[in-house]
Structures are given as structure tokens and as C-alpha cells.
Write a protein that holds these residues in place. Structure first.
Motif, PDB file in Angstrom:
ATOM      1  N   ILE A  24      50.153  31.020  38.517  1.00  0.00           N
ATOM      2  CA  ILE A  24      49.365  30.717  37.323  1.00  0.00           C
ATOM      3  C   ILE A  24      47.925  30.497  37.758  1.00  0.00           C
ATOM      4  CG2 ILE A  24      49.018  29.141  35.382  1.00  0.00           C
ATOM      5  CD1 ILE A  24      51.989  28.418  35.579  1.00  0.00           C
ATOM      6  N   ASN A  55      42.409  25.638  32.986  1.00  0.00           N
ATOM      7  CA  ASN A  55      43.258  24.446  33.100  1.00  0.00           C
ATOM      8  C   ASN A  55      44.163  24.194  31.901  1.00  0.00           C
ATOM      9  OD1 ASN A  55      41.639  24.203  35.339  1.00  0.00           O
ATOM     10  ND2 ASN A  55      40.668  22.298  34.733  1.00  0.00           N
ATOM     11  N   HIS A  96      47.747  25.656  31.953  1.00  0.00           N
ATOM     12  CA  HIS A  96      48.674  25.434  33.068  1.00  0.00           C
ATOM     13  C   HIS A  96      50.006  24.831  32.611  1.00  0.00           C
ATOM     14  CE1 HIS A  96      45.221  25.261  36.290  1.00  0.00           C
ATOM     15  NE2 HIS A  96      45.291  26.406  35.654  1.00  0.00           N
ATOM     16  N   CYS A  98      50.994  27.259  41.216  1.00  0.00           N
ATOM     17  CA  CYS A  98      50.043  26.949  40.154  1.00  0.00           C
ATOM     18  C   CYS A  98      48.726  26.422  40.716  1.00  0.00           C
ATOM     19  CB  CYS A  98      50.662  25.917  39.203  1.00  0.00           C
ATOM     20  SG  CYS A  98      49.664  25.540  37.736  1.00  0.00           S
ATOM     21  N   GLU A  99      47.634  26.852  40.102  1.00  0.00           N
ATOM     22  CA  GLU A  99      46.330  26.273  40.399  1.00  0.00           C
ATOM     23  C   GLU A  99      46.268  24.844  39.871  1.00  0.00           C
ATOM     24  OE1 GLU A  99      43.250  26.553  41.806  1.00  0.00           O
ATOM     25  OE2 GLU A  99      44.175  28.096  43.044  1.00  0.00           O
ATOM     26  N   THR A 139      48.144  19.938  35.134  1.00  0.00           N
ATOM     27  CA  THR A 139      48.247  19.810  33.682  1.00  0.00           C
ATOM     28  C   THR A 139      46.976  19.128  33.176  1.00  0.00           C
ATOM     29  OG1 THR A 139      49.348  17.672  33.923  1.00  0.00           O
ATOM     30  CG2 THR A 139      50.779  19.600  33.693  1.00  0.00           C
TER      31      THR A 139
END
Length: 385
Positions: free
Chosen positions: A86, A90, A93, A109-110, A114
Motif C-alpha cells: 500500500i 495516508n 491506508h 504498508c507505508e 492509519t
């Protein structure tokens, strides 16, 4: 396509994405993954054009994440994508990670993971429930000399920790922030896309993660002073946070995106009773070991004197600089071992647990500033590690 390689998908990360390039190169460096498809852009034609430049199967270049999940799950299990990266703004996410986890995909995930702590905790519970691997790309934890630093601290080479100082200074927002119209066009300054924080959410959380990663300490309280610079700018672009750890140990996180002329100046220094260790991201091949009445020692990658963890994380012979691609690749390699059910070292890749810790830090520093720079506890009641 090799059946031994992990089939990788990507959400976001198309032709205009710098971080997408970093992820793709990192994934290929360890020769454990092959990119199969994804939903690379909100404009499907742009996504198809991009996929074409990579010689990907256009039938597996999807218009949306919903189409991606449906399309892949209609394929035989042996053919479908196994893990999804991902690399979107932001605010996407959480929803995307949740969809992918519930559909049975592993996730890379970056950060930040969350927009809220509650969302991060929910994802942590879903990861456990669905038995998937979740890797969060706190990229700097992958540098060999950061892993050497972690090992040396754990082995007691600097004695009991007394002080920790982490800095992350950038200057990229400085030319933008002073122009009201320009700052309206930057998604990182838009709360609907960036979340609750800009500076601390984007880079301060990296400094925080580096502290907890290298030292093994848990932050128990924070006191912060954040600045938006202008009243009509909603999100922080500069700030300082004092940290308290277990046993009364003190630390500090200093972060700024208006540090004029700075590029990517992440530094960490850990001071113990008998020694200290210092590392900086812009010169990542040098780890400095300081002791009283002894000349400074410099540790570098690729040498036999390093820990096994650092040596496993080194790809080049001594004297060949390693950088951000290598660091990210080490995270991908760690995640690959977990996905394949192989044994891997603790710290081989940041997990959803690190994402929860990061969100707790972000929310605590925001609350501290809003409450007149007061101490805020980082509560740990749901954690078991």
C-alpha cells in the motif's frame, strides 16, 4: 514466472510516485518477489500505461482496490497475488489494509499505518485473526549499521541507557508554507488526506520508531511543543517532544519540515553509562562508538566484526555505500521469510505492533500540545510484547 517467488501486488505507486519506485527496487533486490499487478493509479488508463512500461499483464491491472480483490480471488490460489504493498496517501491506508487483510492478503504498508490509534489497534487484531503478515515500512530500521546499533545496545556494550536523542530535520515545506495558495495544494498539509499530523506523523514518528527499535525501550510519557507556523495552517510542521521511558530514562525527539536547507537529516544518539552510539541517515555506513578516555571507534558494514544481524543485512563488500534501497530491501527480505513461514530474527521488519506504537506517539504529542504542553501517558494496556 518463477513459482518460488512471492507474487506481489501494489496499490498506488504508479508513474508519478517516488516511494513506489523505492518499493519496487527493494522488492526485486532480494530476488524473493515478482510484481504481478495492482491498482497503480486512480486514473485507470494511466495505470494501464504504467503497467505496460513494466511489461505487466494488463488484465491484472485493476481500476480499483475492490476490482483487485475480486479479480485476484477469482484466480486459482496458486496463481493469485500473495502480498500487497500500500503506497497511497495516508488517509487510505486503514481502509485498504483492512480490506486486504480480511480478504486474506499479506500486507506491506507505508507509514503512518492509519489515521488513529483505534484504527491501528483494529488492524492489529485483524492481522492476528486472519493470520497474515503485516510489514510496516519504517525503512531506516533496515540499515545494517542501525541493526548493528540495536545488537550492541542489547548486548550491553554501552551499559545502562541514560539519554536518547533523535532528530529528523527536513526543509522541503519551507518554500511552500509561506504562500497561502501553495500550501493549499500540498496533500500532506490537508487533514483529510494526511490525517491528524504532518511533521510528527510523517517524520517525527520515524525518529520515535528508531528510538524504540534500537534501544528496546518503551516510551511511557511525552510532553510536546508543536508549531503550525500560521494560524490558518491546520497541521504541525515543526515540533519537539520530550520522552520518558521505563526506569525514569529521558529522551527527546526533534522534528521539522521547515529546517531551511536540510534534506533528510535523521540522526539518533544513545548514551549509556559506559559508552554511546551515534548514527545518521545521510551517512549511513558509519556507526560511531564513544567511550570515556578511548578514541572514537567507527563501525562500517561488511566487516567480520559486526553482529550476525548486521552481516545478514549487508549486500555489498566493505567500502561500497549502501542506501535507502538496500534498507527497504532488508525489510522486504524479512517479510518474505515470515510469508514463507521461515525462521526470522526479531526486528527483521517492523510489524503492525510498531504501527500501533507510532499512532500512540502521534496522538500523544498532539494531545500534549493541545493541553498546554502537558505530560501525556502512552497507555500500553492491550499490548503483550
Amino acid at each position: 514466472m518463477s513459482q518460488n517467488k512471492i507474487k506481489l501486488g501494489m496499490i498506488g505507486g504508479g508513474s508519478s510516485s517516488f516511494i513506489g519506485v523505492v518499493h519496487r527496487i527493494a522488492a526485486y533486490m532480494g530476488e524473493k518477489y515478482t510484481l504481478v499487478g495492482g491498482a497503480f493509479d486512480t486514473d485507470h488508463q494511466k495505470a494501464l500505461d504504467f503497467a505496460n512500461t513494466l511489461d505487466l499483464d494488463l488484465s491484472r491491472t485493476y481500476a480499483t482496490i475492490d476490482a483487485f480483490i475480486a479479480g485476484e480471488n477469482n484466480l486459482p490460489k496458486s496463481e493469485r497475488i500473495e502480498v500487497v504493498v500500500i503506497v497511497t496517501p495516508n488517509f487510505l491506508h486503514y481502509t485498504m489494509a483492512k480490506q486486504l487483510i480480511e480478504a486474506g492478503f499479506h500486507v506491506i504498508c507505508e507509514k503512518p499505518v492509519t489515521n488513529t490509534t483505534a484504527e491501528a489497534i483494529e488492524l492489529e487484531q485483524l492481522v492476528t485473526k486472519h493470520k497474515v503478515v503485516f510489514a510496516l515500512t519504517h525503512t531506516y530500521t533496515g540499515y545494517p549499521m542501525v541493526r548493528q546499533m540495536k545488537t550492541m545496545i542489547a548486548e550491553g556494550m554501552i551499559g545502562d541507557i541514560q539519554k536518547v536523542d533523535a532528530q529528523y530535520y527536513q526543509g522541503w515545506i519551507n518554500p511552500i508554507i509561506h504562500d497561502k495558495e501553495k500550501r493549499k495544494s500540498v496533500w500532506r498539509l490537508d487533514p483529510e488526506k494526511a490525517g491528524q499530523s504532518c511533521c510528527m506523523g510523517d517524520i517525527g514518528v520515524h525518529a520515535f520508531n528508531m528510538i524504540e527499535y534500537t534501544t528496546g525501550l518503551k516510551t511511557t510519557k511525552v510532553l510536546s511543543d508543536l508549531s503550525t507556523l500560521y494560524d490558518d495552517n491546520a497541521l504541525d510542521i515543526d515540533g519537539t517532544a520530550l520522552l520518558r521511558f521505563e526506569n525514569g530514562i529521558r529522551g527527546i525527539v526533534r522534528a521539522s519540515q521547515i529546517a531551511t536547507g536540510e534534506e533528510n537529516n535523521l540522526k539518533i544518539a544513545v548514551y549509556g553509562r559506559t559508552g554511546a552510539l551515534k548514527w545518521e541517515q545521510e551517512n549511513p555506513n558509519f556507526l560511531y562508538f564513544l567511550q570515556e578516555d578511548t578514541p572514537v571507534q567507527v563501525f562500517k558494514p561488511g566487516h567480520v566484526y559486526n553482529s550476525d544481524f548486521a552481516k545478514e543485512s549487508t549486500k555489498m563488500a566493505p567500502g561500497h555505500p549502501e542506501g535507502i534501497f538496500d534498507s527497504m530491501a532488508n525489510i522486504y527480505n524479512g517479510a518474505a521469510k515470515a510469508i514463507r513461514g521461515e525462521e526470522y530474527r526479531k526486528g527483521a521488519f517492523p510489524t503492525i505492533h510498531d504501527g500501533v506504537r507510532g499512532m500512540k506517539f502521534i496522538e500523544a504529542v498532539l494531545e500534549s500540545t493541545q493541553n498546554g504542553n502537558s505530560w501525556i501517558e502512552i497507555v500500553d494496556e492491550h499490548e503483550d510484547n
